[in-house]
Design an enzyme around this catalytic site. Sequence first.
Site, PDB file in Angstrom:
ATOM      1  N   ASP A 202       0.827  -1.212   0.000  1.00 29.77           N
ATOM      2  CA  ASP A 202       0.000   0.000   0.000  1.00 29.77           C
ATOM      3  C   ASP A 202       0.866   1.269   0.000  1.00 29.77           C
ATOM      4  O   ASP A 202       2.040   1.240   0.380  1.00 29.77           O
ATOM      5  CB  ASP A 202      -0.886   0.039   1.251  1.00 29.77           C
TER       6      ASP A 202
ATOM      7  N   HIS B 151       3.749  -2.383   2.989  1.00 30.96           N
ATOM      8  CA  HIS B 151       3.724  -1.014   2.448  1.00 30.96           C
ATOM      9  C   HIS B 151       4.994  -0.741   1.655  1.00 30.96           C
ATOM     10  O   HIS B 151       6.087  -1.140   2.068  1.00 30.96           O
ATOM     11  CB  HIS B 151       3.593   0.026   3.566  1.00 30.96           C
TER      12      HIS B 151
END
Length: 703
Positions: free
Chosen positions: A86, A238
């Site tokens: 992400d 991430h």
Amino acid sequence: MPARHRPRHVARRDPRAHWVLFALGLVVLLAGLAFDGYARGGGGGSGRPGVVTEAATPLGGPFLRADRGGLVSRSLPARTVALTFDDGPDPRWTPQVLDVLRRHGVPGTFFAVGSRVDAEPELARRIVAEGHDLGSHTFTHADLGAAATWRRRLELTLTRNAIAGATGGQAPLFRPPYSSRPGDVSADDLSALRDATAQGQTAVLADLDTNDWQRPGVDAIVRAGLPAGDAGTVLLLHDGGGDRSQTVAALDQLIPMLQGRGYRFTTVSAALGVPAPAASAGDRIRGTALRWFQGLGGVLSAVMTWLLVVALVLGVARLAFQAGCAWWHARRRRPSERGVWSPVSVIVPAYNEAANIRATVLSLVGGAHPSVEVIVVDDGSTDGTADIVARLGLPGVRVVRQRNAGKPAALNTGIAAARADLLVLVDGDTVFQPDTVHRLVQPFADPRVGAVSGNAKVANRSRWLGRWQHLEYVIGFNLDRRMYAVLRCMPTIPGAVGAFRRAALRDVGGVPGDTLAEDTDLTMALHRAGWEVAYAPRAVAWTEAPATLRQLWRQRYRWGYGTMQAMWKHRAALTERGRLGRRALPYLAVFQVLLPLTAPAVDVFAVYGLLFLPTAKLALGWLLLLTLQAATAAFALRLDGESLRPLWTLPFQQILYRQVMYLVVVQAAVTALLGTRLRWHRMTRTGAAAALGPEVSAGQPPR
């Protein structure tokens, strides 16, 4: 039609279309800045720090699609892992994550923030080119659970367009920011998921959240990423939003460990059988336009930030330098006021000045200086101005009548008729104090001085507009004059109160008539002729300022246009040896032209700041600047012997009056650039200066 101070050229209509372009430019600037501020509003991470939400009905799996009966969930098959990332693409960390995936030969699914796709389109293309999925993570990393329906749709649409513009493909996969496992979805999150899937996207949550965004350590990330037993797992990591060095290191350990346990790696689209089709031409065009506009907003934001910094530094430096020069000017030794007693001729050019002319003439006779003759040059008045003066029957006062030819011609007529070698030029709406003439001519004790500026003050200051002009005269004009006096480069002697040697006027050919600011034009010519120009702050004259916004606009429009004319006319001074070109002209160019021209854009940036910057910091900065301005204003008022009571209107002057002054400069600059000839805009007199007669005689300031 006769007009006071009319130039020789016939005026054309003022330009109007430039205001449409100007307003459009400000709208585009605000839109670009606002979009940049909106695009920069994203955060990062998979949790809402400090926020505890109530879970809705638990969902079965991490993959959610819309169905007639509601949301349908699915999970990965056993011993299958989908690595998801992400908050990217990030120019530093995303390439490192991609390198690790390529080294181990495994695919990943990247949920990208749309604004970052626009900022890093090459990385988005690399993700797709290397066989990975590229999904939507909203445009600004917005919390869709707390957003209105229109905001949710906007975030998803902008992100789809951004991905289409960068890669040419669609983004059927979607992950809401601050999401985690299906069992942790709140009621608000569930509503957002329904909205997203209703638009045809597949929502992707996670089976395991490594919480790598908290940087718990490489070992902790690896432990959190190991599935229990043989369960298929969507793993949340991430590649953007902060320092992802631990994520990269953990990924390099986690992949071999999972491969050693017999897990296979897949992308979400491969697991679900939903490959990303090509985007339509319209989506690609909209995405490209979006990227360009976001880039434009970023450039505008950077430029405006630097412009604001430069404007603030210059503004603060100017205030400090003005105050320092004013302090020095107020304390340095002055010539004796008993030094100059030579005869003085006072010349009053008058066109339709019936409202004030009687008070003006009466204030000029019977003062502290002996041997003063007053010459009123009636420039074709139609209101009986000359008759009012004639009926006074005062000794030493003469009336010279001429056909309307403009203020410069009237002044030159009076100069030719005058007997004395020291000449005081006075506007017909100005009232002198009894000692003004005497104080005004004292600097002529120095034979190098060819002209002297007096201290013009606003007479009609009982209303807001008058108070603002009063503050401007004291803080701006008079502080500037003290500074100019110290630097010996005074560019303007005001028409309301100025004195000249006849020899100096002879050297420059009299009062020029080819600009609308004959006072500035004349003063600059005197500098170039080698004469010194002094300032006599105690030589006070009260003048009537515009009483309406329309009159103020017309007056300042003429002043601004005429000053630009004079600066252009005397531009050769920049290459000459003299203080005018080295000091006054650059100062005027920066602080009277360039900065005012950029001020509307700076104000638009301030609106942007109110919308997107920390309000407390912005308010503190504005209060500090206002405090500095108020301190400078108090100092200037004290120097001029004025009351501090008008200071309470200073904030309103900065917000309202200042904008009008800046727009006047814009209008004047456009008029000058287009070559439009501006006529003399005469102000309607109300007799405010005349009403000061008794107070001025008693040496009292106006109420």
